[in-house]
Design a protein around this motif. Structure first.
Motif, mmCIF file in Angstrom:
data_model
loop_
_atom_site.group_PDB
_atom_site.id
_atom_site.type_symbol
_atom_site.label_atom_id
_atom_site.label_comp_id
_atom_site.label_asym_id
_atom_site.label_seq_id
_atom_site.Cartn_x
_atom_site.Cartn_y
_atom_site.Cartn_z
ATOM 1 N N ASN A 257 0.956 -1.119 0.185
ATOM 2 C CA ASN A 257 0.034 -0.189 -0.147
ATOM 3 C C ASN A 257 1.002 1.278 -0.098
ATOM 4 O OD1 ASN A 257 -2.553 -0.929 -0.112
ATOM 5 N ND2 ASN A 257 -2.602 -1.710 1.913
ATOM 6 N N LYS A 258 2.000 1.203 0.588
ATOM 7 C CA LYS A 258 2.682 2.302 0.674
ATOM 8 C C LYS A 258 3.531 2.621 -0.682
ATOM 9 C CE LYS A 258 4.181 2.921 5.266
ATOM 10 N NZ LYS A 258 5.098 2.168 6.527
ATOM 11 N N ALA A 259 3.815 1.636 -1.185
ATOM 12 C CA ALA A 259 4.384 1.769 -2.641
ATOM 13 C C ALA A 259 3.521 2.307 -3.783
ATOM 14 C CB ALA A 259 4.870 0.208 -3.120
ATOM 15 N N ARG A 260 2.166 1.840 -3.372
ATOM 16 C CA ARG A 260 1.087 2.102 -4.336
ATOM 17 C C ARG A 260 0.786 3.659 -4.093
ATOM 18 N NH1 ARG A 260 -3.509 -1.333 -2.898
ATOM 19 N NH2 ARG A 260 -2.492 -3.061 -4.092
ATOM 20 N N LEU A 261 0.947 4.095 -2.919
ATOM 21 C CA LEU A 261 0.612 5.628 -2.606
ATOM 22 C C LEU A 261 1.702 6.458 -3.341
ATOM 23 C CD1 LEU A 261 -0.651 7.932 -0.881
ATOM 24 C CD2 LEU A 261 0.933 7.274 0.800
ATOM 25 N N LEU A 262 3.138 5.826 -3.180
ATOM 26 C CA LEU A 262 4.015 6.656 -4.020
ATOM 27 C C LEU A 262 3.914 6.768 -5.296
ATOM 28 C CD1 LEU A 262 7.242 5.348 -2.243
ATOM 29 C CD2 LEU A 262 6.492 7.642 -2.248
ATOM 30 N N VAL A 263 3.292 5.726 -6.046
ATOM 31 C CA VAL A 263 3.118 5.861 -7.511
ATOM 32 C C VAL A 263 1.789 6.833 -7.559
ATOM 33 C CG1 VAL A 263 2.132 4.346 -9.421
ATOM 34 C CG2 VAL A 263 3.797 3.286 -8.120
ATOM 35 N N THR A 264 0.953 6.699 -7.103
ATOM 36 C CA THR A 264 -0.169 7.763 -7.403
ATOM 37 C C THR A 264 0.131 8.860 -6.929
ATOM 38 O OG1 THR A 264 -0.904 7.232 -5.088
ATOM 39 C CG2 THR A 264 -2.371 6.275 -6.818
ATOM 40 N N ARG A 265 1.006 9.366 -6.116
ATOM 41 C CA ARG A 265 1.662 10.654 -5.806
ATOM 42 C C ARG A 265 2.504 11.008 -7.126
ATOM 43 N NH1 ARG A 265 3.143 10.613 0.399
ATOM 44 N NH2 ARG A 265 0.949 11.298 1.081
ATOM 45 N N VAL A 266 3.004 10.366 -7.484
ATOM 46 C CA VAL A 266 3.853 10.947 -9.056
ATOM 47 C C VAL A 266 2.982 11.085 -10.052
ATOM 48 C CG1 VAL A 266 5.774 10.093 -10.515
ATOM 49 C CG2 VAL A 266 5.969 9.475 -8.367
ATOM 50 N N HIS A 267 1.914 10.205 -10.165
ATOM 51 C CA HIS A 267 0.958 10.648 -11.133
ATOM 52 C C HIS A 267 0.225 12.010 -11.080
ATOM 53 C CE1 HIS A 267 0.815 7.280 -14.033
ATOM 54 N NE2 HIS A 267 0.849 6.511 -13.223
ATOM 55 N N GLU A 268 -0.198 12.287 -9.691
ATOM 56 C CA GLU A 268 -0.712 13.482 -9.405
ATOM 57 C C GLU A 268 0.085 14.568 -9.561
ATOM 58 O OE1 GLU A 268 -3.591 12.251 -5.749
ATOM 59 O OE2 GLU A 268 -2.400 14.002 -5.453
ATOM 60 N N ARG A 269 1.476 14.419 -9.262
ATOM 61 C CA ARG A 269 2.484 15.489 -9.588
ATOM 62 C C ARG A 269 2.334 16.044 -11.094
ATOM 63 N NH1 ARG A 269 7.412 13.684 -6.902
ATOM 64 N NH2 ARG A 269 5.794 13.217 -5.108
ATOM 65 N N LEU A 270 2.434 14.854 -11.715
ATOM 66 C CA LEU A 270 2.443 14.987 -13.320
ATOM 67 C C LEU A 270 1.088 15.480 -13.758
ATOM 68 C CD1 LEU A 270 3.661 14.133 -16.062
ATOM 69 C CD2 LEU A 270 2.278 11.882 -15.711
ATOM 70 N N SER A 271 -0.143 15.342 -13.389
ATOM 71 C CA SER A 271 -1.112 15.822 -13.848
ATOM 72 C C SER A 271 -1.130 17.322 -13.214
ATOM 73 C CB SER A 271 -2.319 15.302 -13.265
ATOM 74 O OG SER A 271 -3.328 15.763 -12.673
ATOM 75 N N ASN A 272 -0.804 17.697 -12.161
ATOM 76 C CA ASN A 272 -0.733 19.043 -11.594
ATOM 77 C C ASN A 272 0.136 19.908 -12.436
ATOM 78 O OD1 ASN A 272 -2.615 18.287 -9.669
ATOM 79 N ND2 ASN A 272 -0.705 18.371 -8.184
ATOM 80 N N THR A 273 1.304 19.240 -12.916
ATOM 81 C CA THR A 273 2.080 20.090 -13.621
ATOM 82 C C THR A 273 1.782 20.194 -15.053
ATOM 83 O OG1 THR A 273 3.787 18.699 -12.916
ATOM 84 C CG2 THR A 273 4.725 20.326 -14.391
ATOM 85 N N ARG A 274 1.061 19.318 -15.612
ATOM 86 C CA ARG A 274 0.395 19.509 -16.916
ATOM 87 C C ARG A 274 -0.891 20.630 -16.805
ATOM 88 N NH1 ARG A 274 -2.277 14.375 -17.998
ATOM 89 N NH2 ARG A 274 -0.423 13.949 -19.066
ATOM 90 N N GLN A 275 -1.735 20.479 -15.914
ATOM 91 C CA GLN A 275 -2.759 21.438 -15.583
ATOM 92 C C GLN A 275 -2.073 22.982 -15.718
ATOM 93 O OE1 GLN A 275 -6.194 21.371 -13.396
ATOM 94 N NE2 GLN A 275 -6.678 19.108 -14.064
ATOM 95 N N ASP A 276 -1.116 23.146 -14.866
ATOM 96 C CA ASP A 276 -0.694 24.585 -14.859
ATOM 97 C C ASP A 276 0.122 25.246 -16.173
ATOM 98 O OD1 ASP A 276 0.522 26.403 -12.638
ATOM 99 O OD2 ASP A 276 2.525 25.849 -13.395
ATOM 100 N N PHE A 277 0.542 24.300 -16.735
ATOM 101 C CA PHE A 277 1.243 24.565 -17.979
ATOM 102 C C PHE A 277 0.030 25.072 -18.984
ATOM 103 C CE2 PHE A 277 1.866 23.080 -22.499
ATOM 104 C CZ PHE A 277 3.033 24.108 -22.802
ATOM 105 N N LEU A 278 -0.991 24.213 -18.927
ATOM 106 C CA LEU A 278 -1.920 24.638 -19.999
ATOM 107 C C LEU A 278 -2.917 25.658 -19.641
ATOM 108 C CD1 LEU A 278 -3.452 20.836 -20.652
ATOM 109 C CD2 LEU A 278 -1.815 22.271 -21.886
ATOM 110 N N HIS A 279 -2.982 25.987 -18.195
ATOM 111 C CA HIS A 279 -3.743 27.033 -17.920
ATOM 112 C C HIS A 279 -2.885 28.165 -18.071
ATOM 113 C CE1 HIS A 279 -7.456 26.183 -15.907
ATOM 114 N NE2 HIS A 279 -6.720 25.237 -15.021
ATOM 115 N N LYS A 280 -1.830 28.259 -18.061
ATOM 116 C CA LYS A 280 -0.831 29.445 -18.262
ATOM 117 C C LYS A 280 -0.737 29.970 -19.743
ATOM 118 C CE LYS A 280 2.043 29.636 -14.111
ATOM 119 N NZ LYS A 280 2.868 28.904 -13.558
#
Ligand SMILES: [Zn+2]
Length: 426
Positions: A257-280
């Motif tokens: 479960n801990k490993a799974r949490l790390l994977v989801t966090r990386v995905h979330e970071r990726l999606s945030n970076t993308r949204q930020d770029f697209l908004h700007k």
């Protein structure tokens, strides 16, 4: 005019449990109402109305007392969402409504009675939740949707009614043609200059990190099915929160479960970076133009082409066009989408000659008729712009005539409906 903003919430452990209960009740009612719909349709050959579904709620609460723990308007909002889902299906905008599973549907909507008290959010039946507002809230609060991400972050999307705001008409009349690409994310031509924005390789930056965590996850012992689950991208995998373990579905060992949490966090970071770029990026383009012309890309069809698919999915073009559309609408501009079969790259932007032998790998070419040397993307953005002007009926004037532009807006603008989550003030 309606706008929305998104704020991060920091509920206490007790509040998380209360929220989890409401998420559960809302999901239960969605699934129940959906099955009632299909049964009713089968037996009576007609669909149930929203009021009929809502009328069943009191009886259901007697039968299942725990359902009364949920704020009644949350359940009614769920019925409304279901109605909308059916409408979207009937009108061909979406697939047929599906049953919801715990792992990827953690959200509830409050149609009213949410208040902001001392910069925190006061929610019925839950109380005051600590919130972080990045800007002041204007207008009347309408619907508030609370959701939790797979890694356990809570957000509230707040819909605001700003009343009858005069939409500011920009008078500059700049028309920008945009060519979407893989090398440069966009190449823009606005009649006087061409500029391009490089493609940020978010995935590459995050990929190594992701691979590391994914490897670790697959090494953790567990059943084959849960390994397949993580392969699906990790975004929708089981929810894991360090503090409220009981409220969330967990599979396998704690280490897994801990490993799974790390994977989801990386995905979330990726999606945030993308949204930020697209908004700007969409903000910049919107600020500089009144009309934006883009190619109506068949993104779904292109994704089937496996060589290109990764890069296309990663670049989030659909989201980018949604952002552009609503930002332009807010300022009184318009997004024009032109036919995707329009030969934007193959046509000479100077004389109109069509260079049929142009291949995807050719980055530049020279026109056989007028000997103009073209850079592929620059030429395409010029052609897209010209085609947009043609569609708007403006002839070939480099700067549009505003009065006629307005007349064209209503019939031509393709209304893109950004999802509530995408609609954030920026
Ligand atoms: Zn030419």
């Amino acid at each position: 005019m309606r706008k929305a903003t998104k704020v991060r919430l920091y509920p206490t452990i007790e509040q998380k449990q209360l929220l989890a209960q409401q998420f559960g009740c809302s999901r239960f009612w969605w699934n129940k109402a959906l099955s009632l719909q299909y049964e009713h349709r089968f037996e009576q050959e007609r669909w149930l109305k929203r009021t009929e579904l809502n009328a069943m709620l009191p009886g259901l609460k007697v039968e299942l007392p725990w359902l009364s723990d949920c704020y009644s308007q949350v359940l009614q909002a769920t019925t409304k969402h279901l109605e909308q889902a059916f409408k979207n299906w009937f009108e061909g905008r979406a697939k047929k409504p599906r049953f919801k599973a715990k792992k990827n549907n953690q959200s509830i909507s409050f149609p009213q009675n949410v208040k902001i008290v001392e910069n925190n959010l006061k929610i019925p039946k839950i109380g005051l939740i600590k919130a972080k507002f990045s800007r002041s809230i204007e207008g009347e609060i309408k619907t508030v949707t609370i959701s939790v991400t797979p890694s356990g972050k809570y957000f509230a999307a707040i819909g605001l009614d700003l009343g009858d705001v005069e939409v500011e008409q920009s008078t500059d009349g700049v028309i920008t043609g945009i060519d979407l690409g893989l090398k440069d994310y966009v190449t823009c031509h606005n009649g006087t200059e061409t500029y391009s924005i490089k493609h940020p390789k978010w995935l590459k930056r995050h990929e190594r990190n992701l691979r590391k965590h994914q490897k670790q996850l697959s090494r953790r012992n567990g059943s084959r099915s849960s390994t397949a689950c993580t392969k699906q991208s990790g975004v929708n995998i089981a929810l894991f929160d360090e503090t409220v373990k009981t409220a969330l579905p967990l599979k396998g060992s704690n280490r897994k479960n801990k490993a799974r949490l790390l994977v989801t966090r990386v995905h979330e970071r990726l999606s945030n970076t993308r949204q930020d770029f697209l908004h700007k990026l969409s903000r910049k383009i919107t600020d500089e133009s009144q009309v934006v012309v883009v190619e109506n890309l068949n993104i779904k069809g292109m994704v089937k082409n496996r060589k290109l698919s990764k890069a296309i999915v990663q670049s989030g073009w659909g989201m980018f066009l949604n952002f552009l559309s609503y930002k332009l609408e807010h300022k009184g501009g318009v997004l024009v989408e032109i036919d995707r079969f329009f030969p934007s790259s193959k046509t000479c932007s100077k004389c109109g000659y069509i260079h049929t032998e142009l291949e995807l790998k050719d980055r530049e070419w020279t026109c056989k008729q007028c000997s103009t040397h073209h850079l592929r993307d620059d030429n395409a953005s010029r052609n897209i712009r010209t085609e947009g002007i043609r569609i708007l009926g403006l002839g070939h004037s480099p700067r549009g005539d505003d009065v006629r532009l307005e007349a064209c807006f209503e019939q031509l603008s393709v209304k893109r409906v950004p999802s509530f989550e995408q609609l954030t003030l920026f």
